[in-house]
Design a protein around this motif. Structure first.
Motif, PDB file in Angstrom:
ATOM      1  N   GLU A 293       0.828  -1.218   0.000  1.00  0.00           N
ATOM      2  CA  GLU A 293       0.000   0.000   0.000  1.00  0.00           C
ATOM      3  C   GLU A 293       0.863   1.270   0.000  1.00  0.00           C
ATOM      4  O   GLU A 293       0.420   2.331  -0.429  1.00  0.00           O
ATOM      5  CB  GLU A 293      -0.985   0.020   1.187  1.00  0.00           C
ATOM      6  N   ASP A 294       2.107   1.148   0.464  1.00  0.00           N
ATOM      7  CA  ASP A 294       3.005   2.321   0.444  1.00  0.00           C
ATOM      8  C   ASP A 294       3.670   2.499  -0.924  1.00  0.00           C
ATOM      9  O   ASP A 294       4.313   3.509  -1.183  1.00  0.00           O
ATOM     10  CB  ASP A 294       4.105   2.158   1.496  1.00  0.00           C
ATOM     11  N   LEU A 295       3.546   1.459  -1.742  1.00  0.00           N
ATOM     12  CA  LEU A 295       4.288   1.500  -3.007  1.00  0.00           C
ATOM     13  C   LEU A 295       3.401   1.704  -4.223  1.00  0.00           C
ATOM     14  O   LEU A 295       3.886   2.042  -5.299  1.00  0.00           O
ATOM     15  CB  LEU A 295       5.078   0.185  -3.164  1.00  0.00           C
ATOM     16  N   ARG A 296       2.102   1.513  -4.011  1.00  0.00           N
ATOM     17  CA  ARG A 296       1.195   1.528  -5.154  1.00  0.00           C
ATOM     18  C   ARG A 296       1.294   2.860  -5.935  1.00  0.00           C
ATOM     19  O   ARG A 296       1.335   2.871  -7.152  1.00  0.00           O
ATOM     20  CB  ARG A 296      -0.237   1.269  -4.702  1.00  0.00           C
ATOM     21  N   HIS A 297       1.337   3.958  -5.204  1.00  0.00           N
ATOM     22  CA  HIS A 297       1.365   5.253  -5.896  1.00  0.00           C
ATOM     23  C   HIS A 297       2.714   5.527  -6.572  1.00  0.00           C
ATOM     24  O   HIS A 297       2.882   6.516  -7.269  1.00  0.00           O
ATOM     25  CB  HIS A 297       1.023   6.398  -4.928  1.00  0.00           C
ATOM     26  N   LEU A 298       3.672   4.646  -6.349  1.00  0.00           N
ATOM     27  CA  LEU A 298       4.983   4.822  -6.994  1.00  0.00           C
ATOM     28  C   LEU A 298       5.160   3.891  -8.191  1.00  0.00           C
ATOM     29  O   LEU A 298       6.252   3.757  -8.729  1.00  0.00           O
ATOM     30  CB  LEU A 298       6.099   4.562  -5.965  1.00  0.00           C
ATOM     31  N   GLU A 299       4.086   3.243  -8.546  1.00  0.00           N
ATOM     32  CA  GLU A 299       4.113   2.331  -9.678  1.00  0.00           C
ATOM     33  C   GLU A 299       4.491   3.102 -10.962  1.00  0.00           C
ATOM     34  O   GLU A 299       4.030   4.217 -11.184  1.00  0.00           O
ATOM     35  CB  GLU A 299       2.696   1.781  -9.823  1.00  0.00           C
ATOM     36  N   ILE A 300       5.350   2.472 -11.765  1.00  0.00           N
ATOM     37  CA  ILE A 300       5.713   3.095 -13.054  1.00  0.00           C
ATOM     38  C   ILE A 300       5.367   2.119 -14.161  1.00  0.00           C
ATOM     39  O   ILE A 300       5.901   0.999 -14.197  1.00  0.00           O
ATOM     40  CB  ILE A 300       7.218   3.448 -13.087  1.00  0.00           C
ATOM     41  N   ASP A 301       4.472   2.509 -15.037  1.00  0.00           N
ATOM     42  CA  ASP A 301       4.027   1.666 -16.149  1.00  0.00           C
ATOM     43  C   ASP A 301       3.654   0.264 -15.668  1.00  0.00           C
ATOM     44  O   ASP A 301       4.056  -0.745 -16.265  1.00  0.00           O
ATOM     45  CB  ASP A 301       5.131   1.577 -17.220  1.00  0.00           C
ATOM     46  N   GLY A 302       2.942   0.195 -14.544  1.00  0.00           N
ATOM     47  CA  GLY A 302       2.478  -1.092 -14.044  1.00  0.00           C
ATOM     48  C   GLY A 302       3.521  -1.865 -13.261  1.00  0.00           C
ATOM     49  O   GLY A 302       3.251  -2.955 -12.765  1.00  0.00           O
TER      50      GLY A 302
ATOM     51  N   CYS B 163       1.773   9.084 -21.532  1.00  0.00           N
ATOM     52  CA  CYS B 163       0.864   8.248 -22.322  1.00  0.00           C
ATOM     53  C   CYS B 163       0.573   6.990 -21.523  1.00  0.00           C
ATOM     54  O   CYS B 163       1.171   6.755 -20.475  1.00  0.00           O
ATOM     55  CB  CYS B 163       1.464   7.893 -23.684  1.00  0.00           C
ATOM     56  N   SER B 164      -0.328   6.190 -22.026  1.00  0.00           N
ATOM     57  CA  SER B 164      -0.679   4.961 -21.308  1.00  0.00           C
ATOM     58  C   SER B 164       0.413   3.919 -21.504  1.00  0.00           C
ATOM     59  O   SER B 164       1.176   3.968 -22.474  1.00  0.00           O
ATOM     60  CB  SER B 164      -2.002   4.423 -21.844  1.00  0.00           C
TER      61      SER B 164
END
Lengths: 438, 477, 438
Positions: free
Chosen positions: A27-36, A397-398
């Motif tokens: 949960e602490d890392l989700r917002h740091l996800e890069i391109d999935g 971009c996505s």
């Protein structure tokens, strides 16, 4: 997709930076996800020495490190295959040195542009760097991404104001280049190398910057034209005049719908920002003549330029499936670059908008609801139209789009020469592995 | 001749006239505008990028070092061979390949002379902004190698701020393109990195430069002060009050007298110091600022503030400034110019310090410098034939530079490190800093055949030995 | 480390044995800054340091220090110098380069053995031909006949000159006027109107045979301006060509003859229309500095010597009745602009007669004439002329004016070869034309 670092490694990181500064829970890392891709952990060190120790650790264990400031530019780059450590520099946010009389300052890489702006405002000085999201973007991030804004017209991009840097190398050495003074040719100019290197050559920890005396008053002159050609002619007239405005932006009709410039629909806008005494501004009026539709100053004018800086973000938030491209072409190619965008977008059924320096560095947005293919066709066709002495890097971009298209596009600069530089400073490629164009 | 076989190969590629090997010809390439000396074993004159590639390949195969040279106007020995080998002279590779007026760019060969370029584009209302005092003779290639500045650096930046693309021959002989005409390119800014590397990373064979627009109005003011201290304080006030001068130069009394004798520019010879101040831009802006400048100067006890009436008077004042160093040559048999930088708030401090150093060693030191960016050029007068004086000069120079660094400044603002100051680099940079720079050099220049022993100090283990050798050479000179 | 002065000391074994060579105090003022390089015509063409002023001074230093013999290499590079003195204009240290080269040449004449043919030709030219108006008159008549009888056409047609490599040289031979100025020796030409001043006029050696018309024009223009013109009968060649070639003793002889012939209380000024003669005559004081009997007289002589353009500009030109309607571009003769620092006087005169003055680029770059240079260094001279013609062709003008006979000859060849429609004239000829037009 990511290989979790061993428990032993987390312990070592905690030993270096303190347990409270290392996070490895999902949960602490989700917002740091890069391109999935979710990082295995994030560490927020307090000191440069801690960063050096972390890098030594990463180097020895071949861990992939993503240096990060405000996390505003991480959409740029290819899809990473693995991220072991996100290394945040936000705690290095001190003003280390400020000599207003010398118009120079040194700051930690983690200070945000907005914070820094408030510091220099207090001395009636001007920071010539105005990227988007200035409340979040850090100095380190702005340098790494070579982010710039409308003030680039007068002051050049960030490379022109960067007097010195300190960074930590991939193998954990703390090195500096340049200095604090405005003129300096001692040693290699690694500041230029770091600017726009997207964290692949080292972790920036501090920067020495040049500031300028702040003008006493600003005025913005808004001009609108029914055709692109007329807008470019007006631009050329300004470029050939003795005027030297702070900013000179061009906006496509679609982009203007997001800018509170009170303009009429379907027209091109040219925004000129000037500063100086009443006499100087009177001269601007005289030179610009009757083309000017509106003129503004004061707090509204400030807000107007903030909106311009954040324009592309607003576009991206409001449109599904969009690609933002940072484009740079020679001045004489601007008209063609914008015309081809209009033509190709019409042919492929893509919605588009563009805003940026009228002299050649601007952002262009393409959106095609739900259709990745159409975007792929559009971006490819657009890059072909621009030719080789130009830049068209996708800045947003996505992930789906990234699977079909290279975010970097072409460059006239020799790739092998770039690889030599990369190898010299990060031979294991642990910094942002797989994300850069080489 | 040691390199006879190489010379023969080079002749077959470059032609008979393009290779020199007789001692009486080689001795002409053992000096530059500084004091450093070193004789090459061969001198070659390429005309094309292909020539440069071929020379690099042929020399590389035999392990022979190469030092590029423009007009030899450098002051830090950047173009002096330290290990013999080849000096590659660009005096015959001097074509302006393209002038792109709409984009304000020019593409030039490295041997094009700085001022020639400005003269060639003047008819379009454009010029090349970097204006080193050597601009009458120095080449764009040399300017790129040394990242040259000049009086107008204050407003317009040094060479690196005016170069957007390069063609470079790397150590393996491959010619590569870096950057181009556009403002930005994807990937590393190797163009920016390469400027100022003094030929230690690659050999520049083509340069894409920015051209600037000639401003509408230029005002040149001469402010006369009783003391250098007043002039220095004026500089700090001008900066603090937000006056953006395009040039802000200071000449002290010693210099004034020499310059006046040489150029008759109308400099007052009985004053302590003058500031030469230039303002450029929109007419209205220039007039307002000129008034403000005069007011600030008078507030600092200026004796008078004079403004050049016309272009002729303006040129005369600048001729005085640009020829100042050579004019100092009239004051003593020899002089040694330093190139330190201090923050602009420390100019008065460093001038006092320099005065102290002059007294301590019993020497005259003239100060003429780019005050607006804190770039000092103290010129220490001496007689080269007196070994004792030579030693004192070295010591005084080192003291001044060390003090500059202590005050937050640097070792060189525009002359470059070359072979003059590479052993002083540890004053400014620690081992890690230097190690990182060394990695860059060895990545691009693995066998150190491109301008060896420049910029970076010798590896630590040998450093002591080199220093003692150098001072021994200094005494000899 | 940058320092002044090329290392050197007088104690070492000097290669200058005869005492005629340059001394340490002359050349040590050179700080080898290199500012002279681009101003030097031979450096621009050859790109060789050895053929730059700085390089020549360095070679002089090496000879003086015994490191370089006075051999082929040294002589070649010293010979190639045109003596245009553009480097003196560029030099901020006030190096007397002209003196250094003249002395180096004097030393060469004493201690270097040129090939036999060159020796004979040089001896005859400098010791006989240019020292006696009689010999000059004889050869000029021969040349006149060659040009007038059709022999020249025949020879040119035969192509023999091409075979002998003399083709270019032939084109440079001065066209010989029917009447030589020698017949005017001893005459006095009264001023028109009130006498404003009295001047002695030097007819010149080469000018007397090939520019007698120019000499007449000069006399007419002087008369028109209220000058009584004396042609002292015993005057001789000024000695410029001798001094430049290293025959300083011969030059000194000629200087003494001219002082005896022309210096008089009755005469206010000594006027010449040849820049090379003027600069040499102004330098008599230096040439005779060690001559106890003549040094004071030489100073007086030098002080009275004026180039005709300088003389008229100082006197104040009487405006012609009608303005001259012509666009004129002006080429600065080296010995006027660099040696005598006279640049504005000829331009003022041209403007005073109503000419529309158009500046060419690099008007003070040498045309390659340089006395006998275009004959003895023909290939180099041709290249310099080609570069000069580029600059001339870049402007549009009816007349190409200059103020020295050698330059007029050289430029006529250039204009003819390039097929330009420009008249090449001495400034004085234009003045004369303005006064004579009705």
């Amino acid at each position: 997709m990511s290989a979790a670092p061993s428990r032993a490694l987390s312990l070592e990181l905690a030993q270096i930076a303190g347990e409270e500064n290392v996070r490895e829970k999902a949960e602490d890392l989700r917002h740091l996800e890069i391109d999935g891709v979710t990082p295995a952990c994030v560490v927020t060190p307090q000191t440069v020495e801690q960063i050096a120790a972390i890098m030594r650790l990463a180097f020895n264990h071949d861990l992939v490190v993503v240096p990060a400031g405000g996390f505003t530019q991480q959409a740029i780059g290819r899809i990473p295959s693995r991220i072991d450590i996100v290394l945040r520099t936000e705690r290095l946010n001190r003003v280390e040195h400020y000599d207003p009389g010398d118009l120079t300052l040194s700051v930690g890489a983690g200070i945000t542009i907005a914070q820094l702006r408030r510091v220099v405002d207090g001395n009636r000085q001007l920071l010539p760097i105005d990227p988007a999201r200035s409340e979040r973007v850090t100095v380190g991030g702005a340098i790494a991404a070579n982010a710039s804004g409308a003030l680039q017209h007068r002051f050049g991009s960030i490379r022109e104001s960067l007097l010195g840097v300190r960074f930590v190398t991939a193998d954990g050495r703390i090195a500096k280049a340049g200095g604090r003074v405005v003129k300096n040719v001692a040693g290699y100019d690694l500041m230029k190398l770091m600017t726009g290197s997207f964290g692949t050559l080292g972790v920036l920890v501090s920067a020495n910057l040049k500031v300028f005396p702040a003008p006493h008053q600003y005025r913005t002159f808004v001009t609108e034209f029914v055709s692109l050609h007329q807008a470019i002619q007006y631009r050329d007239r300004i470029l050939q005049s003795p005027l030297s405005p702070l900013c000179l932006e061009i906006a496509s009709p679609e982009a203007r719908t997001m800018i509170p410039d009170g303009g009429s629909r379907g027209t091109w806008g040219v925004y000129l920002r000037a500063a100086g005494s009443d006499a100087v501004l009177a001269r601007y009026r005289q030179e610009l003549g009757t083309d000017v539709a509106r003129e503004g100053g004061g707090a509204d004018e400030e807000m107007f330029w903030r909106t311009i800086a954040d324009w592309a973000d607003l576009w991206a938030q409001s449109q599904n499936n969009c690609a933002l491209l940072r484009v740079s072409v020679p001045s004489s190619a601007v008209e063609n670059a914008l015309r081809s965008a209009a033509t190709l977008a019409g042919n492929t059924g893509v919605h588009w908008g563009a805003l940026g320096r009228a002299t050649g560095s601007f952002l262009i947005a393409f959106s095609a609801a739900e259709s990745v293919e159409r975007l792929v066709t559009m971006v490819n066709a657009y890059r072909n139209a621009l030719g080789c002495d130009s830049m068209a890097v996708i800045t947003h971009c996505s992930t789906a789009l990234k699977q079909h298209i290279d975010v970097w596009g072409t460059t006239p600069t020799d790739l092998a020469a770039m690889r030599i530089a990369r190898k010299a400073l990060d031979r294991k490629q642990i910094l942002n592995r797989g994300r850069f164009l080489i | 001749m040691k390199l006879a076989a190489l010379a023969k190969q080079l002749r077959s590629v470059l032609g008979e006239e393009a290779v020199l090997h007789h001692p009486e010809d080689l001795m002409l390439y053992e000096y530059d505008a500084g004091l450093a000396k070193g004789t090459p074993e061969l001198v070659v004159f390429p005309k094309t990028t292909e020539h440069v590639s071929a020379i690099v390949r042929l020399a590389g195969a035999r392990g022979v070092p190469i030092v590029p040279r423009g007009a030899g106007t450098g002051l830090s020995g950047g173009s002096i061979p330290r290990q013999g080998g080849i000096v590659m002279v660009f005096s015959r590779m001097r074509r302006i390949l393209e002038v792109d007026v709409p984009n304000r760019r020019a593409v030039v060969q490295p041997g094009v002379v700085n001022l020639e370029l400005s003269q060639a584009v003047a008819r379009y209302g454009l010029y090349f902004a970097p204006d080193p005092s050597s601009q009458k003779a120095s080449t764009i290639g040399g300017n790129v190698a040394e990242n040259s500045g000049g009086p107008h650096t204050l407003a317009y930046g040094v060479t690196v701020n005016h170069v957007t693309g390069l063609e470079v021959v790397l150590a393996d002989g491959r010619a590569v393109q870096l950057g181009g005409k556009a403002g930005e390119h994807a990937g590393y800014d190797l163009t920016g990195f390469l400027v100022g590397t003094e030929g230690t990373i690659g050999i520049v064979t083509k340069v894409v430069v920015k051209l600037s627009r000639i401003p509408e109005q230029i005002a040149t003011l001469l402010a006369v002060f009783q003391t250098a201290e007043d002039a220095a304080n004026t500089v700090t006030s001008l900066t603090a009050e937000g006056i953006t001068t395009s040039a802000l130069e200071m000449l002290d009394g010693w210099t004034l007298r020499a310059v006046e004798e040489a150029t008759h520019a109308g400099y007052p010879i009985d004053s302590g110091a003058v500031l030469l101040i230039e303002l450029e831009g929109l007419r209205e802006e220039v007039e307002e600022q000129a008034e403000a400048v005069a007011r600030i100067c008078m507030a600092h006890q200026a004796r008078e503030v004079r403004r050049a009436k016309d272009e002729r008077e303006r040129q005369l004042l600048w001729i005085g400034r640009k020829n100042a160093f050579a004019a100092i040559g009239r004051l003593a048999p020899s002089y040694y110019t330093q190139d330190g930088v201090v923050p602009r708030t420390k100019i008065a401090d460093i001038l006092r310090f320099i005065d102290g150093v002059a007294k301590k060693y019993g020497m005259t030191i003239c100060n003429v410098f780019h005050a607006g960016d804190g770039n000092l050029h103290p010129a220490i007068l001496f007689d080269l034939r007196d070994a004792e004086q030579v030693e004192k000069v070295h010591a005084a120079g080192r003291e001044i530079l060390t003090r500059c660094v202590e005050l937050g400044g640097t070792l060189t603002g525009e002359h470059g490190i070359g072979m003059e100051k590479n052993e002083l680099m540890p004053v400014l940079f620690n081992d890690d800093d230097l190690e990182v720079m060394a990695r860059m050099r060895s990545a691009f220049n693995p066998n150190e055949l491109l301008n060896p022993q420049k910029i970076l100090p010798a590896p630590r283990s040998c450093r002591e030995g080199v220093i003692s050798m150098q001072s021994a050479a200094g005494v000899e000179q | 480390m940058s320092t002044a002065s090329q290392t050197g000391s007088a104690e070492q074994r000097s290669g200058f044995r005869s005492g005629a060579g340059p001394s340490w105090d002359l050349y040590s003022t050179c700080i080898h800054c290199g500012l002279c390089l681009e101003q030097c015509p031979t450096y621009r063409v050859l790109g060789l340091e050895a053929d730059s002023p700085r390089g020549r001074i360095y070679q002089v230093l090496q000879v003086d220090q015994g490191n370089l013999p006075i051999g082929n290499s040294f002589v070649t590079h010293i010979d190639r110098c045109l003596g245009c003195l553009a480097c003196e204009t560029a030099c901020p240290s006030g190096v007397s380069y002209g003196q250094i080269v003249e002395r180096a040449r004097a030393e060469i004449e004493k201690s270097y053995r040129r090939p036999l043919l060159a020796r004979i030709a040089r001896r005859y030219t400098y010791n006989k031909l240019l020292k006696s108006f009689g010999a000059l008159s004889f050869w000029a008549t021969v040349l006149y006949l060659y040009q007038q009888t059709g022999l020249q056409k025949l020879v040119r047609w035969s192509g023999i000159l091409k075979v002998l490599g003399l083709e270019n040289t032939d084109a440079l031979a001065p066209p010989v006027d029917r009447e030589f100025s020698f017949s005017d020796l001893g005459k006095v030409f009264p001023s028109e109107g009130e006498e404003r001043t009295r001047a002695a006029f030097l007819i010149g050696c080469v000018a007397s045979v090939s520019f007698s018309e120019l000499n007449r024009a000069t006399i007419r223009v002087l008369q028109k301006n209220g000058v009584t013109v004396f042609i002292p009968p015993k005057q001789a060649c000024c000695g410029a060509l001798h001094a430049h070639a290293g025959f300083r003793d011969d030059a000194s002889d000629l200087a003494r003859r001219n002082i005896d012939a022309m210096l008089s209380d009755k005469i206010d000024s000594i006027v010449t229309n040849a820049a090379g003669c003027g600069s040499t005559m102004k330098n008599y004081a230096n040439l005779l500095a060690n001559d106890v009997r003549y040094s004071a007289k030489a100073q007086a002589f030098a002080a009275k010597t004026k180039d005709v353009s300088e003389f008229l500009a100082e006197l104040g030109l009487r405006a012609p009745q009608r303005k001259l309607h012509a666009s004129v571009t002006y080429q600065d003769p080296c010995h006027l602009a660099h040696a005598q620092k006279i640049r504005s006087a000829p331009r003022e005169l041209l403007k005073a007669i109503g000419a529309d003055l158009i500046e060419m680029p690099h008007s003070d770059y040498c045309c390659g004439s340089a006395g006998t240079y275009n004959v003895v260094q023909n290939q180099l001279s041709t290249k310099l002329l080609a570069a000069k013609m580029e600059d001339i062709a870049s402007v549009t003008a009816d007349v190409l004016a200059t103020a020295n006979v050698g330059c007029v000859l050289q430029l006529r060849v250039g204009v003819q070869q390039r097929g330009l429609k420009m008249r090449v004239m001495h400034v004085i000829e234009l003045l004369d034309e303005a006064y004579r037009q009705t």
